[in-house]
Design an enzyme around this catalytic site. Structure first.
Site, mmCIF file in Angstrom:
data_model
loop_
_atom_site.group_PDB
_atom_site.id
_atom_site.type_symbol
_atom_site.label_atom_id
_atom_site.label_comp_id
_atom_site.label_asym_id
_atom_site.label_seq_id
_atom_site.Cartn_x
_atom_site.Cartn_y
_atom_site.Cartn_z
ATOM 1 N N ARG A 90 0.857 -1.172 0.000
ATOM 2 C CA ARG A 90 0.000 0.000 0.000
ATOM 3 C C ARG A 90 0.897 1.227 0.000
ATOM 4 N NH1 ARG A 90 -3.514 -2.763 -1.377
ATOM 5 N NH2 ARG A 90 -5.636 -3.016 -0.541
ATOM 6 N N GLU B 242 -3.996 7.624 -5.377
ATOM 7 C CA GLU B 242 -4.157 6.888 -6.632
ATOM 8 C C GLU B 242 -5.453 7.307 -7.328
ATOM 9 O OE1 GLU B 242 -3.884 2.680 -5.925
ATOM 10 O OE2 GLU B 242 -1.833 2.816 -5.167
ATOM 11 N N HIS C 179 -0.821 0.040 -9.909
ATOM 12 C CA HIS C 179 -1.495 -0.806 -8.919
ATOM 13 C C HIS C 179 -2.098 -2.053 -9.581
ATOM 14 C CE1 HIS C 179 -3.631 -0.732 -4.757
ATOM 15 N NE2 HIS C 179 -3.306 -1.968 -5.121
#
Length: 317
Positions: free
Chosen positions: A227, A256, A275
């Site tokens: 993360r 993000e 991601h």
């Protein structure tokens, strides 16, 4: 028992689900108005944690259980609309192959300067250089869960030395050593690659801070596939810009999508992926057995029949 299924980001066929775990009324979330109507009767929600909105939870007074199709559920569990009586389960361990493969993609790309290689290819420059190997190098993996075990096994096959850093485990398959979190800086100092796999929580926020980064060698690389918030991004940016470490492979970020004006985009010693660590072209094939087991377990025993519980119903709720 109505099950509201969010299909965004996954290839989940309701007919396959109904055949494997019958006894439920499966409904696919479509447009917002229809989804909110269905939510009023839903007792279970299935979907990627980050695509389940708070307004749907608020519209679901009968909701008792959410099955997240992701490993991380922190974004979902932070929603104020999530009531105390709602149970949350996650997917654990199924992402091991794709997370390990992304880590190797980033390690090899950083070590062998793939960005420079592609630039020379575009310029039609033939420039043979010595090639650095993973063999014989040390990887320190922060976070020793099932995904880390997948990664460690593959690292050993590449002839790497594998050190784990864990808050609770003292041994695990395929690790040469496991050290406590209290000596993270010492473990980072031994690493050619520091790979971050620790879940996000209040205790792991910025666990990789300026002190840990300062302990890393100038020829070492950071790889974060956990993360964004577990790494102090400002400290990392300064460290990379000043070449105090060799580079970083980053799949996750504090914000993000990563904003276009974020300086990380322009650093030559950084490789960015959007991601995608847990993503695969066979994700629902990987997830379906665990999903079906939980649906059957819920029918048989309620919360007691669920695996990979991340949030139990509050006592008295």
């Amino acid at each position: 028992m109505k099950v509201l299924v969010f299909g965004e980001g996954v290839d989940l066929a309701l007919e396959d689900l109904a055949a494997a775990a019958p006894g439920y009324d499966y409904v696919l979330a479509t447009d917002e108005a229809a989804t909110l109507r269905e939510a009023a009767e839903a007792e279970i929600i299935i979907g990627l944690a980050h695509v389940i909105p708070g307004r749907v939870l608020a519209a679901a007074p009968r909701l008792r259980w959410i099955q997240a199709l992701t490993t991380g559920t922190d974004q979902l569990e932070a929603l104020p609309e999530l009531r105390p009586e709602v149970v949350v389960t996650a997917m654990r361990g199924i992402q091991g192959p794709q997370m390990a493969e992304l880590t190797f993609l980033l390690m090899l790309s950083l070590l062998r300067d793939i960005r420079g290689t592609l630039e020379r290819q575009a310029a039609r420059i033939w420039d043979r250089r010595p090639q650095k190997l993973l063999h014989g190098r040390t990887v320190t993996i922060l976070g020793v869960g099932s995904i880390a075990e997948h990664l460690a096994e593959r690292c050993r096959l590449f002839g790497m030395r594998v050190i784990g850093v864990s808050a609770g485990r003292q041994e695990a398959p395929h690790f040469d050593r496991i050290l406590p979190r209290e000596v993270l800086a010492d473990a980072a100092a031994q690493a050619d690659f520091l790979v971050v796999l620790v879940p996000f929580s209040a205790t792991t926020r910025h666990i990789v801070d300026a002190g840990v980064l300062a302990a890393m060698r100038p020829d070492a690389f950071l790889v974060n596939i956990a993360r964004g918030a577990v790494v102090d991004e400002a400290a990392l940016l300064a460290c990379l810009a000043e070449r105090r470490i060799a580079g970083a492979g980053l799949d996750v970020f504090a914000v993000e999508p990563l904003p276009a004006d974020n300086p990380l985009w322009g650093l030559p010693n950084v490789i960015i992926t959007p991601h995608v660590g847990g993503v695969s072209d066979i994700y629902m094939q990987q997830a379906l057995p665990a999903l079906v087991a939980n649906l059957r377990g819920w029918q048989a025993e309620g919360q007691a029949g669920l695996r990979n519980l991340t949030r139990a119903a509050a006592v008295g709720a």
